[in-house]
Design an enzyme around this catalytic site. Structure first.
Site, short mmCIF file in Angstrom:
data_model
loop_
_atom_site.label_atom_id
_atom_site.label_comp_id
_atom_site.label_asym_id
_atom_site.label_seq_id
_atom_site.Cartn_x
_atom_site.Cartn_y
_atom_site.Cartn_z
N SER A 19 31.74 2.84 -6.82
CA SER A 19 33.06 2.65 -7.44
C SER A 19 34.03 1.95 -6.48
CB SER A 19 33.64 3.99 -7.91
OG SER A 19 33.84 4.88 -6.82
N ASP A 173 31.52 3.79 -12.56
CA ASP A 173 31.49 3.25 -11.20
C ASP A 173 32.12 1.86 -11.09
OD1 ASP A 173 30.53 5.38 -9.71
OD2 ASP A 173 28.45 4.92 -10.11
#
Length: 434
Positions: A19, A173
């Site tokens: 992420s 993410d």
């Protein structure tokens, strides 16, 4: 002339896995100097996750850390804290995605960083919004999806596989990284006006929820009238209190579905099971007429079960069945040619192999080849998803673990002797075992 939008911007990247690195990699591709902080001797967790060679970083790491510099640093040691403090004092953006409370414990909360450098923009990724009852949970991608409508509304609506299903897209993410990117760029614009940095908080939950916006629309409609006409459950099945899973429906008011075709050969095989096509019947009369003529279904134009959009909603399963029979003896590419030429919205279901061998996508942005060198050689990644008319990103290799440590420390004013001491005391290199 360097036309990079973020030329001169310095970023301290205290993120790992996907992420955060997806966000900071984009900052690097837009021209920022991104200094990735990695644990000495260990590095980002993805370096050794899903490796193809035990001596080389994984494709997972390579696809998320292009064009960054790597500083091996243990920020828990006194020297490590001092080095990070110096970096923060001269950086424009600080980004972290550790579990809740970790940066506070380390001594680099938003308040602490803002005191050190009031111009610094502080970006953070956490699992949930601060108002959430789940704010202290450690969140992974599927956790974000299942709590933000991504799973409860995805999957098949009947039978053995009627279970909540997470998306193959990295909604929790990389999607979160792109959402944070928007916030950081907005904060940079704000700083131009005010001279002050901002705290940009992005939750994985909210990034997923943003992409599930239409499901909240459906819930309000369901609450209002008790059914959803675009769903395959309408009109024959009873709706519950919540928006149900809906298989492969398009999601809005048009009639979209996935239809099986015969395998085309090459990378489109029955074994891989991607011999399908997605077809949309639009609601407009002229659009529907064009589709019917292309498929040879002119009888639908005078049949009251099909010749209006509302009637098609009521008889959608008969439509699915007939179009499915029509596509069954054609390849997905043949169907796309027939319907595409008639102006019908249509697309082949493409596999990873089909996409990655499509040379038209290697256009400098969609898919890009990066030369890493060494045993890795060349690897492919998804490039910058947008284009800028007067700027083209240059996609460079990923750093070796700690590969820029000396360079960065010297730029901060440390001497060779100090740099050697940092390595010896475990600040920038693993402590040697006795």
């Amino acid at each position: 002339m360097n036309t990079a939008p973020l030329q001169g911007v310095k970023v301290v990247d205290f993120t790992e896995v996907q992420s955060g690195p997806s966000c900071t990699q984009m900052l690097a591709w837009l021209g920022a100097e991104v200094i990735k902080i990695e644990r000495p001797g260990v590095g980002d967790a993805t370096r050794k996750e899903l490796q193809f060679d035990p001596d080389e970083p994984s494709y997972y790491f390579l696809q998320l850390n292009s064009d960054k510099k790597s500083l091996a640093l243990d920020a828990k040691t006194p020297d490590g804290k001092e080095i990070l403090t110096r970096l923060i004092k001269e950086c424009d953006i600080f980004v972290e995605n550790l579990h809740p409370g970790a940066m506070d414990k380390l001594g680099f909360s938003w308040e602490a960083v803002h005191a050190l450098n009031p111009r610094c923009i502080y970006g953070t990724i956490k699992g949930f919004p601060l108002s959430s009852q789940y704010k202290n949970l450690k969140a992974y991608e599927p956790v974000a999806q299942v709590t933000a409508l991504g799973a409860s509304t995805t999957g098949w609506f009947s039978g053995e596989y009627n279970i909540p299903t997470q998306s193959g897209a990295a909604l929790g993410d990389s999607n979160t990284g792109m959402h944070l990117l928007i916030g950081l760029l907005a904060a940079l614009c704000r700083r131009e006006k005010t001279g002050e940095g901002s705290y940009v908080y992005q939750s994985m939950h909210n990034a997923c929820l943003n992409l599930c916006r239409i499901k909240t629309r459906d819930q309000m409609t369901l609450d209002r009238i008790g059914y959803l006409t675009q769903f395959p459950q309408y009109p024959d099945q009873k709706f519950g209190d919540c928006v149900p899973r809906a298989g492969n429906m398009e999601g809005s008011g048009v009639l979209g579905w996935t239809y099986k075709c015969k395998p085309a050969g090459g990378y489109d095989t029955a074994e891989d099971g991607n011999n399908y096509v997605y077809i949309i019947l639009q609601r407009g009369a002229k659009d529907f007429e064009a589709a019917c003529k292309a498929m040879g279904f002119e009888d639908w134009l005078t049949n009251s079960d099909f010749n209006t959009a509302d009637a098609r909603d009521r008889h959608k399963h008969a439509i699915y069945e007939r179009i499915g029979a029509w596509t069954a003896d054609k390849t997905k590419f043949e169907v796309v040619k027939i319907l595409g030429e008639a102006g019908v919205p249509v697309g082949p279901v493409l596999s990873t192999k089909e996409v990655m061998t499509d040379q038209t996508l290697y256009d400098g942005n969609t898919l890009v080849k990066i030369q890493q060198g060494g045993k890795i050689g060349e690897f492919v990644t998804v490039g910058c998803p947008f284009t800028i008319s007067n700027y083209q990103p240059v996609y460079g290799p990923c750093p070796e673990l700690g590969g820029n440590t000396g360079e960065i420390l010297k730029s901060l004013g440390y001497t060779d002797k100090q740099i050697q001491q940092f390595a010896a005391n475990g600040t920038t290199a693993p402590l040697k075992k006795a």
